[in-house]
Design a protein around this motif. Structure first.
Motif, PDB file in Angstrom:
ATOM      1  N   ARG A 239      12.947 -11.357 -16.273  1.00  0.00           N
ATOM      2  CA  ARG A 239      12.731 -12.354 -15.218  1.00  0.00           C
ATOM      3  C   ARG A 239      11.443 -13.103 -15.555  1.00  0.00           C
ATOM      4  N   GLY A 240      11.580 -14.388 -15.889  1.00  0.00           N
ATOM      5  CA  GLY A 240      10.396 -15.155 -16.296  1.00  0.00           C
ATOM      6  C   GLY A 240       9.758 -14.515 -17.514  1.00  0.00           C
ATOM      7  N   ASN A 241       8.486 -14.099 -17.374  1.00  0.00           N
ATOM      8  CA  ASN A 241       7.807 -13.449 -18.503  1.00  0.00           C
ATOM      9  C   ASN A 241       7.723 -11.925 -18.343  1.00  0.00           C
ATOM     10  N   VAL A 242       8.630 -11.366 -17.517  1.00  0.00           N
ATOM     11  CA  VAL A 242       8.622  -9.913 -17.287  1.00  0.00           C
ATOM     12  C   VAL A 242       9.883  -9.283 -17.878  1.00  0.00           C
ATOM     13  N   LEU A 243       9.693  -8.306 -18.776  1.00  0.00           N
ATOM     14  CA  LEU A 243      10.823  -7.605 -19.400  1.00  0.00           C
ATOM     15  C   LEU A 243      10.883  -6.200 -18.810  1.00  0.00           C
ATOM     16  N   SER A 263      14.470   5.428 -22.592  1.00  0.00           N
ATOM     17  CA  SER A 263      13.322   4.616 -22.160  1.00  0.00           C
ATOM     18  C   SER A 263      12.403   4.303 -23.332  1.00  0.00           C
ATOM     19  N   TYR A 264      12.247   5.294 -24.194  1.00  0.00           N
ATOM     20  CA  TYR A 264      11.373   5.092 -25.352  1.00  0.00           C
ATOM     21  C   TYR A 264      11.951   4.004 -26.271  1.00  0.00           C
ATOM     22  N   ILE A 265      13.246   4.109 -26.536  1.00  0.00           N
ATOM     23  CA  ILE A 265      13.870   3.137 -27.449  1.00  0.00           C
ATOM     24  C   ILE A 265      13.899   1.745 -26.813  1.00  0.00           C
ATOM     25  N   CYS A 266      14.367   1.679 -25.572  1.00  0.00           N
ATOM     26  CA  CYS A 266      14.447   0.368 -24.902  1.00  0.00           C
ATOM     27  C   CYS A 266      13.048  -0.190 -24.654  1.00  0.00           C
ATOM     28  N   GLY A 267      12.102   0.687 -24.324  1.00  0.00           N
ATOM     29  CA  GLY A 267      10.726   0.238 -24.104  1.00  0.00           C
ATOM     30  C   GLY A 267      10.124  -0.340 -25.373  1.00  0.00           C
ATOM     31  N   GLY A 268      10.469   0.277 -26.514  1.00  0.00           N
ATOM     32  CA  GLY A 268       9.981  -0.248 -27.793  1.00  0.00           C
ATOM     33  C   GLY A 268      10.492  -1.662 -28.033  1.00  0.00           C
ATOM     34  N   LEU A 269      11.762  -1.872 -27.701  1.00  0.00           N
ATOM     35  CA  LEU A 269      12.342  -3.212 -27.883  1.00  0.00           C
ATOM     36  C   LEU A 269      11.704  -4.200 -26.912  1.00  0.00           C
ATOM     37  N   ALA A 270      11.508  -3.752 -25.673  1.00  0.00           N
ATOM     38  CA  ALA A 270      10.875  -4.645 -24.687  1.00  0.00           C
ATOM     39  C   ALA A 270       9.482  -5.047 -25.171  1.00  0.00           C
ATOM     40  N   GLY A 271       8.743  -4.090 -25.733  1.00  0.00           N
ATOM     41  CA  GLY A 271       7.399  -4.384 -26.223  1.00  0.00           C
ATOM     42  C   GLY A 271       7.420  -5.400 -27.351  1.00  0.00           C
ATOM     43  N   LYS A 272       8.370  -5.190 -28.273  1.00  0.00           N
ATOM     44  CA  LYS A 272       8.481  -6.106 -29.421  1.00  0.00           C
ATOM     45  C   LYS A 272       8.766  -7.539 -28.936  1.00  0.00           C
ATOM     46  N   HIS A 273       9.680  -7.654 -27.978  1.00  0.00           N
ATOM     47  CA  HIS A 273      10.068  -9.001 -27.535  1.00  0.00           C
ATOM     48  C   HIS A 273       9.044  -9.597 -26.575  1.00  0.00           C
ATOM     49  N   ALA A 274       8.311  -8.745 -25.864  1.00  0.00           N
ATOM     50  CA  ALA A 274       7.209  -9.255 -25.038  1.00  0.00           C
ATOM     51  C   ALA A 274       6.153  -9.880 -25.941  1.00  0.00           C
ATOM     52  N   ALA A 275       5.932  -9.259 -27.109  1.00  0.00           N
ATOM     53  CA  ALA A 275       4.947  -9.808 -28.057  1.00  0.00           C
ATOM     54  C   ALA A 275       5.395 -11.185 -28.546  1.00  0.00           C
ATOM     55  N   LEU A 276       6.691 -11.328 -28.807  1.00  0.00           N
ATOM     56  CA  LEU A 276       7.200 -12.643 -29.247  1.00  0.00           C
ATOM     57  C   LEU A 276       6.993 -13.681 -28.152  1.00  0.00           C
ATOM     58  N   LEU A 277       7.292 -13.270 -26.929  1.00  0.00           N
ATOM     59  CA  LEU A 277       7.127 -14.180 -25.785  1.00  0.00           C
ATOM     60  C   LEU A 277       5.667 -14.614 -25.648  1.00  0.00           C
ATOM     61  N   ALA A 278       4.768 -13.645 -25.827  1.00  0.00           N
ATOM     62  CA  ALA A 278       3.335 -13.947 -25.701  1.00  0.00           C
ATOM     63  C   ALA A 278       2.878 -14.921 -26.781  1.00  0.00           C
ATOM     64  N   GLN A 279       3.592 -14.903 -27.924  1.00  0.00           N
ATOM     65  CA  GLN A 279       3.238 -15.857 -29.007  1.00  0.00           C
ATOM     66  C   GLN A 279       3.960 -17.182 -28.837  1.00  0.00           C
ATOM     67  N   GLY A 280       4.623 -17.351 -27.699  1.00  0.00           N
ATOM     68  CA  GLY A 280       5.311 -18.624 -27.426  1.00  0.00           C
ATOM     69  C   GLY A 280       6.651 -18.748 -28.131  1.00  0.00           C
ATOM     70  N   LYS A 281       7.145 -17.609 -28.688  1.00  0.00           N
ATOM     71  CA  LYS A 281       8.451 -17.642 -29.364  1.00  0.00           C
ATOM     72  C   LYS A 281       9.539 -17.173 -28.392  1.00  0.00           C
ATOM     73  N   GLY A 282      10.780 -17.423 -28.739  1.00  0.00           N
ATOM     74  CA  GLY A 282      11.886 -16.989 -27.885  1.00  0.00           C
ATOM     75  C   GLY A 282      12.079 -15.490 -28.024  1.00  0.00           C
ATOM     76  N   GLU A 283      12.473 -14.844 -26.942  1.00  0.00           N
ATOM     77  CA  GLU A 283      12.731 -13.399 -27.040  1.00  0.00           C
ATOM     78  C   GLU A 283      14.235 -13.135 -27.106  1.00  0.00           C
ATOM     79  N   ARG A 284      14.604 -12.014 -27.749  1.00  0.00           N
ATOM     80  CA  ARG A 284      16.008 -11.610 -27.867  1.00  0.00           C
ATOM     81  C   ARG A 284      16.174 -10.149 -27.429  1.00  0.00           C
ATOM     82  N   TYR A 285      15.463  -9.816 -26.354  1.00  0.00           N
ATOM     83  CA  TYR A 285      15.438  -8.423 -25.887  1.00  0.00           C
ATOM     84  C   TYR A 285      16.852  -7.914 -25.592  1.00  0.00           C
ATOM     85  N   GLU A 286      17.565  -8.653 -24.735  1.00  0.00           N
ATOM     86  CA  GLU A 286      18.906  -8.217 -24.324  1.00  0.00           C
ATOM     87  C   GLU A 286      19.830  -8.028 -25.543  1.00  0.00           C
ATOM     88  N   GLU A 287      19.800  -9.028 -26.464  1.00  0.00           N
ATOM     89  CA  GLU A 287      20.697  -8.942 -27.632  1.00  0.00           C
ATOM     90  C   GLU A 287      20.374  -7.709 -28.473  1.00  0.00           C
TER      91      GLU A 287
END
Ligand code: FAD
Length: 369
Positions: A239-243, A263-287
């Motif tokens: 939701r917005g900038n919240v994963l 939670s560990y695996i999904c949290g790792g993915l959320a962290g990776k895509h949150a970092a992309l979002l923070a760099q102004g790039k598109g995230e692909r968390y769900e995919e």
């Protein structure tokens, strides 16, 4: 990384057992210091009558001391460069349209605001971020109520996780999760009952022919209580900038409520895509979540749906329900083929269960407990 707990990992609200298949998938190395017991198989005690030992790789597990395990994860995050703050509670958020522009924190009792570019909401089943954003990913009926005592046993306990499925519990299950030869988490996951959890557990332990052989309720080292979301597969909500991830996003194996590794695996993915979002790039968390975890989470959801259906309706008594649930959980019958075995199971539960288990390689014993 902020956590409202004064000590990360404490108090524990968990059975602390981790399936090794998902550990393999995650690539994580659990520190030896966190492992307190190893289980080569899982034992199912069905209807206080049938005992089945499942040695399939999926049911191999370890018990961890979560206080050590969780703190170790935070240690790794801090060592890798993250700022980590215990005793820091998210109070509320300031929104700017879809985005969260500011987070109000209570940090060691002092109020302050931070402005993250992206946020990973890993704040558990009663997520503050979900409440603040007005989103509800799952309803209260999709939450199991858990209660557990860490107990000292009066004799050596079998070194396997034991799962109890029976009419006396209904939908949900009981467990013994060894933490050594004479120590275990003994608990219940309850669905659809508002009974006092503690009283229910005390009465279950003392009145149960198997559990009471090993435990009395006068040797309680710890009481662990909490809620486990079991909604089935909800993907990786953003939701917005919240994963959202972990329990906050209902990412558990819904038929058993196992959530540490998901939670560990999904949290790792959320962290990776949150970092992309923070760099102004598109995230692909769900995919990426779908690629990595959808099989497990969806399988758990399908098994859960079959169990809910079994306990909700139908011509079965408690005995047939317990055996059918055991057959579903052990994948002796797939949820799609369940209708074919219901008739025979109602007519002759034991014989049908034996037939299903034949050739599965599982050790089956039948005895009145
Ligand atoms: C009784 C019970 C037994 C269970 N047994 C098992 C088991 O044996 N094996 C298994 O795999 N799973 C088990 N589970 C499920 C497992 O515990 C969870 O799925 C898992 O812990 C989820 O991890 P998480 O990080 O998403 O959430 P959590 O572990 O709940 O962590 C959320 C964190 O967010 C913090 N937090 C919350 N709100 C705020 C806020 N406002 N500000 C700052 N911090 C906040 C909390 O302090 C907490 O540390 C069990 C659950 C229950 C209830």
């Amino acid at each position: 990384m902020v956590d409202k707990k004064k000590e990360i990992g404490t108090p524990v609200q968990c059975g602390e057992v981790i399936g090794l298949e998902l550990v393999k998938r995650s690539g994580m190395r659990i520190p030896e210091s966190a492992i307190v017991a190893r289980h080569a198989f899982t034992r199912f005690v069905l209807g206080r009558e049938v005992i089945i030992d499942n040695h399939e790789p999926y049911w191999r597990a370890v018990t961890v001391e979560r206080k050590i395990f969780d703190k170790h994860l935070a240690f790794r995050a801090a060592s890798a460069g993250a700022a980590v703050q215990a005793d820091t509670r998210l109070l509320s958020v300031r929104k700017d349209g879809e985005r969260v522009a500011g987070c109000m924190l209570s940090h060691h009792g002092e109020e302050m605001e931070v402005s993250p570019k992206a946020i990973v909401a890993a704040d558990g089943v009663h997520s503050t971020l979900a409440k603040e954003l007005g989103v509800e990913f799952f309803s209260p009926k999709d939450v199991a109520r858990g209660v557990e005592f860490e107990l000292v046993a009066k004799r050596d306990i079998p070194q396997a996780m034991q799962i109890f499925i029976e009419e006396e519990i209904g939908l949900g299950y009981g467990w013994i999760i060894p933490k050594g030869k004479r120590r275990a988490n003994v608990g219940l996951g309850l669905v659809g009952t508002n009974a006092s959890r503690r009283t229910f557990l005390e009465e279950w332990i003392t009145g149960h022919p198997v559990v009471s052989r090993y435990f009395d309720v006068d040797k309680v080292l710890e009481v662990k209580m909490g809620d486990a979301p079991v909604p089935g597969f909800l993907g990786g909500p953003v939701r917005g900038n919240v994963l959202f991830c972990g329990d906050a996003a209902g990412q558990t194996l819904a038929f058993v409520g196992e959530g540490i590794m998901p939670s560990y695996i999904c949290g790792g993915l959320a962290g990776k895509h949150a970092a992309l979002l923070a760099q102004g790039k598109g995230e692909r968390y769900e995919e990426e979540l779908v690629e990595n975890m959808a099989d497990q989470l969806m399988m758990g959801a399908a098994l859960r749906d079959a169990l809910v259906e079994l306990w909700a309706s139908g011509p079965y008594d408690g005995r047939a329900r317990a055996l059918l649930s055991g057959a579903v959980m052990n994948e002796l019958v797939s949820p799609d083929a369940l209708d074919d075995v219901i008739g025979p199971m109602v007519a002759d539960p034991l014989r049908t269960f034996r037939d299903l288990a034949k050739g599965s390689g599982m050790t089956l014993r039948v005895r009145r407990c």
